[in-house]
Design a protein around this motif. Structure first.
Motif, PDB file in Angstrom:
ATOM      1  N   LEU A 172       0.648  -1.418  -0.145  1.00  0.00           N
ATOM      2  CA  LEU A 172       0.249  -0.047   0.208  1.00  0.00           C
ATOM      3  C   LEU A 172       0.872   0.882  -0.159  1.00  0.00           C
ATOM      4  O   LEU A 172       2.091   1.194   0.285  1.00  0.00           O
ATOM      5  CB  LEU A 172      -1.142   0.147   1.146  1.00  0.00           C
ATOM      6  N   PRO A 173       0.448   2.561   0.098  1.00  0.00           N
ATOM      7  CA  PRO A 173       0.714   3.842  -0.459  1.00  0.00           C
ATOM      8  C   PRO A 173       1.866   3.558   1.542  1.00  0.00           C
ATOM      9  O   PRO A 173       0.765   3.479   1.929  1.00  0.00           O
ATOM     10  CB  PRO A 173       0.302   4.972  -0.261  1.00  0.00           C
ATOM     11  N   ASP A 174       2.475   4.612   1.105  1.00  0.00           N
ATOM     12  CA  ASP A 174       3.771   4.597   2.488  1.00  0.00           C
ATOM     13  C   ASP A 174       2.468   5.687   3.497  1.00  0.00           C
ATOM     14  O   ASP A 174       2.779   5.792   4.745  1.00  0.00           O
ATOM     15  CB  ASP A 174       4.690   5.354   2.424  1.00  0.00           C
ATOM     16  N   ARG A 175       1.809   5.941   2.218  1.00  0.00           N
ATOM     17  CA  ARG A 175       0.913   7.836   2.952  1.00  0.00           C
ATOM     18  C   ARG A 175      -0.140   7.121   4.280  1.00  0.00           C
ATOM     19  O   ARG A 175      -1.289   8.176   4.237  1.00  0.00           O
ATOM     20  CB  ARG A 175       0.522   8.494   1.925  1.00  0.00           C
ATOM     21  N   LEU A 176      -0.515   5.649   3.759  1.00  0.00           N
ATOM     22  CA  LEU A 176      -2.132   5.417   3.421  1.00  0.00           C
ATOM     23  C   LEU A 176      -1.942   5.294   5.415  1.00  0.00           C
ATOM     24  O   LEU A 176      -3.505   6.021   5.544  1.00  0.00           O
ATOM     25  CB  LEU A 176      -1.800   4.057   3.797  1.00  0.00           C
ATOM     26  N   ALA A 177      -1.326   4.911   6.542  1.00  0.00           N
ATOM     27  CA  ALA A 177      -2.046   5.408   7.346  1.00  0.00           C
ATOM     28  C   ALA A 177      -1.836   7.236   7.977  1.00  0.00           C
ATOM     29  O   ALA A 177      -3.131   7.175   8.474  1.00  0.00           O
ATOM     30  CB  ALA A 177      -0.292   4.824   8.867  1.00  0.00           C
ATOM     31  N   ALA A 178      -1.505   7.527   7.683  1.00  0.00           N
ATOM     32  CA  ALA A 178      -1.284   8.915   7.888  1.00  0.00           C
ATOM     33  C   ALA A 178      -3.148   9.503   7.231  1.00  0.00           C
ATOM     34  O   ALA A 178      -3.494  10.436   7.631  1.00  0.00           O
ATOM     35  CB  ALA A 178      -0.149   9.996   7.299  1.00  0.00           C
ATOM     36  N   GLU A 179      -3.740   9.081   6.235  1.00  0.00           N
ATOM     37  CA  GLU A 179      -4.165   9.604   5.287  1.00  0.00           C
ATOM     38  C   GLU A 179      -5.682   9.094   5.794  1.00  0.00           C
ATOM     39  O   GLU A 179      -6.590   9.524   6.035  1.00  0.00           O
ATOM     40  CB  GLU A 179      -4.336   9.244   3.956  1.00  0.00           C
ATOM     41  N   VAL A 180      -5.367   7.641   6.794  1.00  0.00           N
ATOM     42  CA  VAL A 180      -6.841   6.898   7.380  1.00  0.00           C
ATOM     43  C   VAL A 180      -6.936   7.497   8.860  1.00  0.00           C
ATOM     44  O   VAL A 180      -7.802   7.355   9.046  1.00  0.00           O
ATOM     45  CB  VAL A 180      -6.173   5.839   7.581  1.00  0.00           C
ATOM     46  N   LYS A 181      -6.235   7.888   9.572  1.00  0.00           N
ATOM     47  CA  LYS A 181      -5.661   8.690  10.891  1.00  0.00           C
ATOM     48  C   LYS A 181      -6.723   9.847  11.463  1.00  0.00           C
ATOM     49  O   LYS A 181      -7.591   9.449  12.487  1.00  0.00           O
ATOM     50  CB  LYS A 181      -4.913   9.674  10.780  1.00  0.00           C
ATOM     51  N   PRO A 182      -7.763  10.591  10.498  1.00  0.00           N
ATOM     52  CA  PRO A 182      -8.605  11.545  10.815  1.00  0.00           C
ATOM     53  C   PRO A 182     -10.219  10.765  10.678  1.00  0.00           C
ATOM     54  O   PRO A 182     -10.726  10.610  11.688  1.00  0.00           O
ATOM     55  CB  PRO A 182      -8.999  12.485   9.307  1.00  0.00           C
ATOM     56  N   TYR A 183      -9.820   9.513   9.605  1.00  0.00           N
ATOM     57  CA  TYR A 183     -11.363   8.089  10.386  1.00  0.00           C
ATOM     58  C   TYR A 183     -11.106   7.412  11.177  1.00  0.00           C
ATOM     59  O   TYR A 183     -12.237   7.567  12.196  1.00  0.00           O
ATOM     60  CB  TYR A 183     -11.299   7.789   9.131  1.00  0.00           C
ATOM     61  N   VAL A 184      -9.916   7.354  11.636  1.00  0.00           N
ATOM     62  CA  VAL A 184      -9.824   6.654  13.048  1.00  0.00           C
ATOM     63  C   VAL A 184      -9.688   7.444  13.917  1.00  0.00           C
ATOM     64  O   VAL A 184     -11.003   7.218  15.280  1.00  0.00           O
ATOM     65  CB  VAL A 184      -8.241   6.098  13.544  1.00  0.00           C
ATOM     66  N   ASP A 185      -9.572   8.739  13.726  1.00  0.00           N
ATOM     67  CA  ASP A 185      -9.689   9.754  15.145  1.00  0.00           C
ATOM     68  C   ASP A 185     -11.955   9.481  15.431  1.00  0.00           C
ATOM     69  O   ASP A 185     -11.342   9.591  16.523  1.00  0.00           O
ATOM     70  CB  ASP A 185      -9.654  10.830  14.800  1.00  0.00           C
ATOM     71  N   GLN A 186     -12.665  10.176  14.212  1.00  0.00           N
ATOM     72  CA  GLN A 186     -13.692   9.823  14.228  1.00  0.00           C
ATOM     73  C   GLN A 186     -14.112   8.254  15.208  1.00  0.00           C
ATOM     74  O   GLN A 186     -15.815   8.663  14.425  1.00  0.00           O
ATOM     75  CB  GLN A 186     -14.159  10.671  12.951  1.00  0.00           C
ATOM     76  N   LYS A 187     -13.534   7.270  14.958  1.00  0.00           N
ATOM     77  CA  LYS A 187     -14.616   6.045  14.919  1.00  0.00           C
ATOM     78  C   LYS A 187     -14.968   5.787  13.872  1.00  0.00           C
ATOM     79  O   LYS A 187     -15.536   4.896  14.214  1.00  0.00           O
ATOM     80  CB  LYS A 187     -15.552   6.201  16.749  1.00  0.00           C
TER      81      LYS A 187
END
Length: 358
Positions: A172-187
């Motif tokens: 996967l793109p290396d940026r995936l973890a950073a890009e999904v963080k807002p969704y993780v924060d919103q559960k």
């Protein structure tokens, strides 16, 4: 002229080669990634969204190109989702319902394709992933749907989500973890899909089978933020079925969204009627381009427009104004003017002769 044509052809060739070297790793709703060194590009994403104020259903279809035999994408959703195969026939019905109105408009003076400039006529038509969960990732469920392996996931750690996906064989793109963080924060939760055709050697190309995703949501949201990882321009088409005409709250970094149809429809039988709940709904068709996906800064949130104003595109066929058996009006007008001018000149000349006889 020859030099200009050569430059133009070179530019087009360069553009096409660039598209192959830099595939679109993201689609309009999530991140799409190929396996290994394969290349896949999402040329177009078309989705049908049904929202009744409480429940949102998205039927999405991707048009892709490339040479990948397998690929995967991930879509964040604001609530617990169910996933099933969609019906491709729905898109044909929607294309028919939203077809542009064809009109004819007349013009007076002849143009380049008309006589006497040309003997020919010119038509002016305007034109999921298998595996056990890592710490921080929960597998809600997994289904095999045709050529799709679908995993419904929860995650409390963006890095754990990325690691879980990579451990199942996808880079996967290396940026995936950073890009999904807002969704993780919103559960939010996630729908992860692996496209692995059962037909040996089949390449993922053209229109893929649609998937239907359903989840509870008090607001109409269409996930788009992960598309910022795409390397090539993105194209999105939305058909929105709701109680009122809907419009995006903002352009979210793309070009201005264009409404191509707005009006009430009553689908009869078939998958579209089922999605609409066998009742009259307001259909809004929206097209949007994302020339620079990196500018995408949010998900689409759609809201009711100030009024349920109907709209249908018009495609014009320009036609030279004629009468009778196709006689151009301009020719009759000019002929009449020339006759009148000749008659006036003759009258003046005759009067002068009377006043000044030889």
């Amino acid at each position: 002229m020859k030099r200009r044509i050569a430059v133009l052809l070179f530019a087009l060739l360069t553009t096409q080669v660039g598209a192959l070297v830099n595939p679109a790793y993201a689609c309009g709703c999530g991140a799409m990634v190929p396996d290994g060194q394969s290349r896949i590009g999402v040329d177009r994403e078309t989705s049908v969204v049904r929202w009744d104020g409480r429940t949102e259903q998205i039927v999405m279809r991707f048009t892709v190109g490339g040479d990948a035999h397998r690929a995967a994408w991930i879509m964040p959703v604001p609530g617990r989702a169910t996933v099933e195969l969609g019906d491709a026939g729905m898109f044909g019905e929607l294309a028919w319902l939203t077809r542009p109105e064809r009109r004819t408009r007349s013009y007076f003076w002849p143009r380049g394709g008309d006589w006497p400039f040309s003997s020919g006529a010119r038509d002016g038509l305007a034109s999921a992933l298998p595996g056990s969960a890592d710490a921080g990732v929960g597998v809600v469920g997994r289904e095999q749907l045709g050529d799709f392996d679908v995993a419904r996931l929860t995650a409390t750690d963006p890095d754990a989500l990325k690691n879980w996906l990579e451990s199942n064989g996808f880079k996967l793109p290396d940026r995936l973890a950073a890009e999904v963080k807002p969704y993780v924060d919103q559960k939010w939760e996630y729908v992860a899909v692996r496209l692995a055709p059962r037909q040996q050697g089949k390449v993922l190309r053209g229109d893929l089978d649609p998937l239907k995703i359903r989840f509870e949501s008090p607001r109409l949201v269409y996930p788009m933020r992960l598309s910022r990882m795409a390397r090539t321009p993105q194209s999105l088409g939305l058909y929105v079925l709701a109680d009122h005409r809907m419009e995006p709250g903002s352009a979210i970094g793309g070009s201005a969204p264009k409404v191509t149809f707005a009006g009430t429809v009553t689908p009869k039988d078939g998958p579209l009627a089922e999605l609409a709940g066998d009742k009259q709904v307001f259909l809004t068709a929206i097209d949007q381009e994302f020339p620079e996906p990196g500018r995408i800064d949010a998900d689409h949130e759609l809201r009711a427009a100030p009024a349920d104003a109907p709209y249908r595109r018009a495609v014009y066929r320009d036609k030279l104004l004629t009468v009778g058996d196709g006689i151009p009006v301009w020719l009759l007008t000019v002929s009449a003017a020339l006759v009148a001018l000749a008659a006036s000149a003759f009258a003046v000349l005759r009067r002068r002769r009377r006043l000044n006889p030889a």
